[in-house]
Design a protein around this motif. Structure first.
Motif, mmCIF file in Angstrom:
data_model
loop_
_atom_site.group_PDB
_atom_site.id
_atom_site.type_symbol
_atom_site.label_atom_id
_atom_site.label_comp_id
_atom_site.label_asym_id
_atom_site.label_seq_id
_atom_site.Cartn_x
_atom_site.Cartn_y
_atom_site.Cartn_z
ATOM 1 N N PRO A 1 42.892 84.412 56.414
ATOM 2 C CA PRO A 1 43.707 83.467 57.183
ATOM 3 C C PRO A 1 43.145 82.057 56.944
ATOM 4 C CG PRO A 1 42.971 85.295 58.564
ATOM 5 C CD PRO A 1 42.242 85.417 57.266
ATOM 6 N N ASN A 2 43.971 81.078 56.783
ATOM 7 C CA ASN A 2 43.556 79.718 56.408
ATOM 8 C C ASN A 2 42.849 79.767 55.045
ATOM 9 O OD1 ASN A 2 44.312 79.064 59.116
ATOM 10 N ND2 ASN A 2 42.267 79.635 59.793
ATOM 11 N N PRO A 3 43.586 80.070 53.990
ATOM 12 C CA PRO A 3 42.958 80.284 52.676
ATOM 13 C C PRO A 3 42.135 79.083 52.195
ATOM 14 C CG PRO A 3 45.363 80.112 52.508
ATOM 15 C CD PRO A 3 45.042 80.200 53.948
ATOM 16 N N THR A 4 41.039 79.405 51.546
ATOM 17 C CA THR A 4 40.075 78.369 51.162
ATOM 18 C C THR A 4 40.254 77.952 49.704
ATOM 19 O OG1 THR A 4 38.463 79.989 50.402
ATOM 20 C CG2 THR A 4 38.332 79.344 52.734
ATOM 21 N N ILE A 5 39.679 76.821 49.389
ATOM 22 C CA ILE A 5 39.733 76.306 48.026
ATOM 23 C C ILE A 5 38.948 77.229 47.073
ATOM 24 C CG2 ILE A 5 37.831 74.652 48.505
ATOM 25 C CD1 ILE A 5 40.743 74.174 46.017
ATOM 26 N N GLU A 6 37.879 77.847 47.568
ATOM 27 C CA GLU A 6 37.122 78.764 46.693
ATOM 28 C C GLU A 6 37.992 79.956 46.301
ATOM 29 O OE1 GLU A 6 35.850 77.674 49.633
ATOM 30 O OE2 GLU A 6 34.291 76.312 48.875
ATOM 31 N N LYS A 7 38.708 80.488 47.289
ATOM 32 C CA LYS A 7 39.585 81.634 47.005
ATOM 33 C C LYS A 7 40.711 81.206 46.055
ATOM 34 C CE LYS A 7 41.541 85.649 47.258
ATOM 35 N NZ LYS A 7 41.031 86.699 46.373
ATOM 36 N N LEU A 8 41.193 79.992 46.244
ATOM 37 C CA LEU A 8 42.249 79.493 45.350
ATOM 38 C C LEU A 8 41.755 79.446 43.901
ATOM 39 C CD1 LEU A 8 44.900 78.114 44.543
ATOM 40 C CD2 LEU A 8 44.020 75.978 45.481
ATOM 41 N N ARG A 9 40.533 78.940 43.719
ATOM 42 C CA ARG A 9 40.001 78.864 42.341
ATOM 43 C C ARG A 9 39.872 80.265 41.739
ATOM 44 N NH1 ARG A 9 36.014 74.624 44.678
ATOM 45 N NH2 ARG A 9 37.189 72.706 44.403
ATOM 46 N N GLU A 10 39.487 81.229 42.601
ATOM 47 C CA GLU A 10 39.372 82.619 42.139
ATOM 48 C C GLU A 10 40.745 83.159 41.715
ATOM 49 O OE1 GLU A 10 37.128 84.967 45.131
ATOM 50 O OE2 GLU A 10 38.557 86.572 44.656
ATOM 51 N N GLY A 11 41.762 82.859 42.527
ATOM 52 C CA GLY A 11 43.118 83.341 42.221
ATOM 53 C C GLY A 11 43.659 82.740 40.933
ATOM 54 N N VAL A 12 43.339 81.486 40.707
ATOM 55 C CA VAL A 12 43.785 80.815 39.486
ATOM 56 C C VAL A 12 43.164 81.500 38.272
ATOM 57 C CG1 VAL A 12 43.650 78.644 38.184
ATOM 58 C CG2 VAL A 12 44.187 78.594 40.632
ATOM 59 N N LYS A 13 41.892 81.856 38.403
ATOM 60 C CA LYS A 13 41.189 82.517 37.293
ATOM 61 C C LYS A 13 41.825 83.886 36.999
ATOM 62 C CE LYS A 13 36.603 83.654 35.527
ATOM 63 N NZ LYS A 13 37.066 84.849 34.850
#
Ligand code: NZQ
Ligand code: ZN
Length: 388
Positions: free
Chosen positions: A71-83
């Motif tokens: 919940p409230n997704p983080t920038i770290e998780k976003l970078r992981e998803g992009v990868k």
């Protein structure tokens, strides 16, 4: 209706208890590699995951798992998803969950083919995507944010203590969204009511602006009345399909861009609430509820006519023998009674905010100018103190 505007909504919706079957119609439009995005595991516990995996397999897709969207997704998780998306050359980002999964999928979609860091580009500099956008589809399991039919994407940066939303253009809206009200039955009650208040506040944020006679305001009043009615049924019986389906549909219409047409819109409850969220990681709808009453009571004198109309039209307050301000205040009291009845948080202390955070939360609050009063930082601080 005084505004100049254009209107298009690019998302195809499938609604109802049979809506998941339409995934079979959508999947053939995309390539083989599907990034299956979901949260902390609720979809595995309630069986939705198995139903979706079966449909993906029946359609011959490769499933690339992307679990653990918080919940409230983080920038770290976003970078992981992009990868994950880059490594697997994905053709469709399929988000299964609430606003967090849908928002996250949109953020991934605009970042996969972009060399720059998404936080700086989209959330600090507010630039628009200049790269290819990977298509997004949503299967919604929580009603609230409207993310299923809009281009909003909110990301949290804990290190910088900022939670920021970017409203992208129509090309970032989900290509399709599947809304089965029964999928929301397994939500814990606290999440259900947080979603209900989020919906209500989305409508308020658009309603409390402007002084012209505007069709959008009449639509907003109708949506609020429907939501109040259904919310009182749903808190007694969370499995009342009629109420839950009305809540889900209202959520979509509350923030799919229609009722903001021709309006300047306020959004300051969201700006303050998001900054509270950046410090506490609290549930989005609760942060809004906790700051709403001090905020609205503060700005009421600057928009008293609209607050009076809100009291009369939404809360059936009688105006006989009363001043406009008295009627307006009674409307907010009626709203407070409803908030207590459904059980939302009414102060930020219970969400983990403390007095020593107030300056930082104030600093992190983005000031917008579309409402009845452009706040100074000192006024934001005062509202936050009253919300403690
Ligand atoms: O992660 P799982 O295990 O799936 O659990 C989730 C999560 O813990 C749970 N949940 C969702 N559906 C469920 C369920 N649990 C049981 N059964 C189900 N059917 O609920 C929890 C909260 O989910 P989340 O997606 O975080 O909630 P919400 O839909 O309120 O989304 C919040 C995010 O959306 C942003 C918020 O800031 C926040 O980051 N917003 C997005 C907006 C937009 N795109 O326009 C506007 C909003 O104002 C908002 O800012
Ligand atoms: Zn919201």
């Amino acid at each position: 209706m005084l505004g100049n505007f254009s209107y298009k909504n690019a998302t195809k919706l499938y609604f109802g208890d049979d809506s998941l079957s339409y995934l079979n119609e959508e999947l053939p439009k995309y390539g083989k590699n599907i990034q299956l995005i979901y949260g902390g595991g609720s979809i595995k516990r309630n069986g939705i995951y198995d139903q979706i995996v079966k449909i993906l397999k029946d359609n011959g897709k490769n499933i690339i798992e992307d679990a653990g969207v918080m919940p409230n997704p983080t920038i770290e998780k976003l970078r992981e998803g992009v990868k994950i998306a880059r490594d697997n050359n994905v053709d469709l980002l399929l988000a299964v969950g609430g606003g967090s999964c849908c928002d996250y999928a949109k953020a991934v979609s605009v970042s996969v083919h972009c060399d720059e860091d998404p936080w700086d580009k989209y959330y600090i500099r507010f630039e628009e995507p200049t790269c290819e956008i990977v298509p997004v589809g949503c299967i919604l399991t929580m009603a609230g944010t409207g993310s299923e039919m809009n281009a909003g994407s909110v990301i949290t940066n804990h290190e910088q203590k900022l939670k920021i939303g970017h409203v992208f253009g129509e090309e970032v809206m989900p290509k399709f969204s599947i809304l089965n009200p029964k999928f929301t039955f397994s939500l814990p009650k606290r999440q259900m009511v947080a979603g209900i208040y989020d919906i209500f506040n989305h409508i308020c944020e658009q309603y409390f602006s402007g002084e012209d006679d505007n069709t959008s305001d009449y639509l907003a009043e109708a949506l609020m009345k429907s939501l109040i009615h259904s919310s009182l049924i749903a808190i007694e019986d969370p499995e009342d399909y009629e109420a839950r389906s009305n809540i889900m549909w209202t959520a979509t219409w509350a923030l799919n861009t229609l009722i903001s047409r021709g309006k300047s819109t306020d959004w300051m409850v969201h700006m303050i609430g998001q900054s509270v969220g950046a410090y506490t990681d609290a549930t989005h709808g609760m942060t809004l509820a906790a700051v709403s009453l001090p905020y609205y009571r503060y700005i009421l004198p600057y928009g008293v006519k609209k607050f009076k109309r809100f009291a009369e039209e939404v809360w059936n307050v009688s105006s006989e023998g009363k001043t406009d301000e008295q009627v307006a205040l009674e409307g907010l009291s009626a709203m407070e009674d409803w908030m207590k009845k459904i059980g939302v948080s009414l102060n930020i202390s219970e969400l983990g905010a403390t007095e020593d955070m107030i300056d930082g939360i104030t600093e992190g609050t983005i000031i917008l100018e579309g409402g009845y009063k452009v706040l100074s930082k000192d006024e934001v601080r005062e509202i936050l103190k009253q919300s403690l």
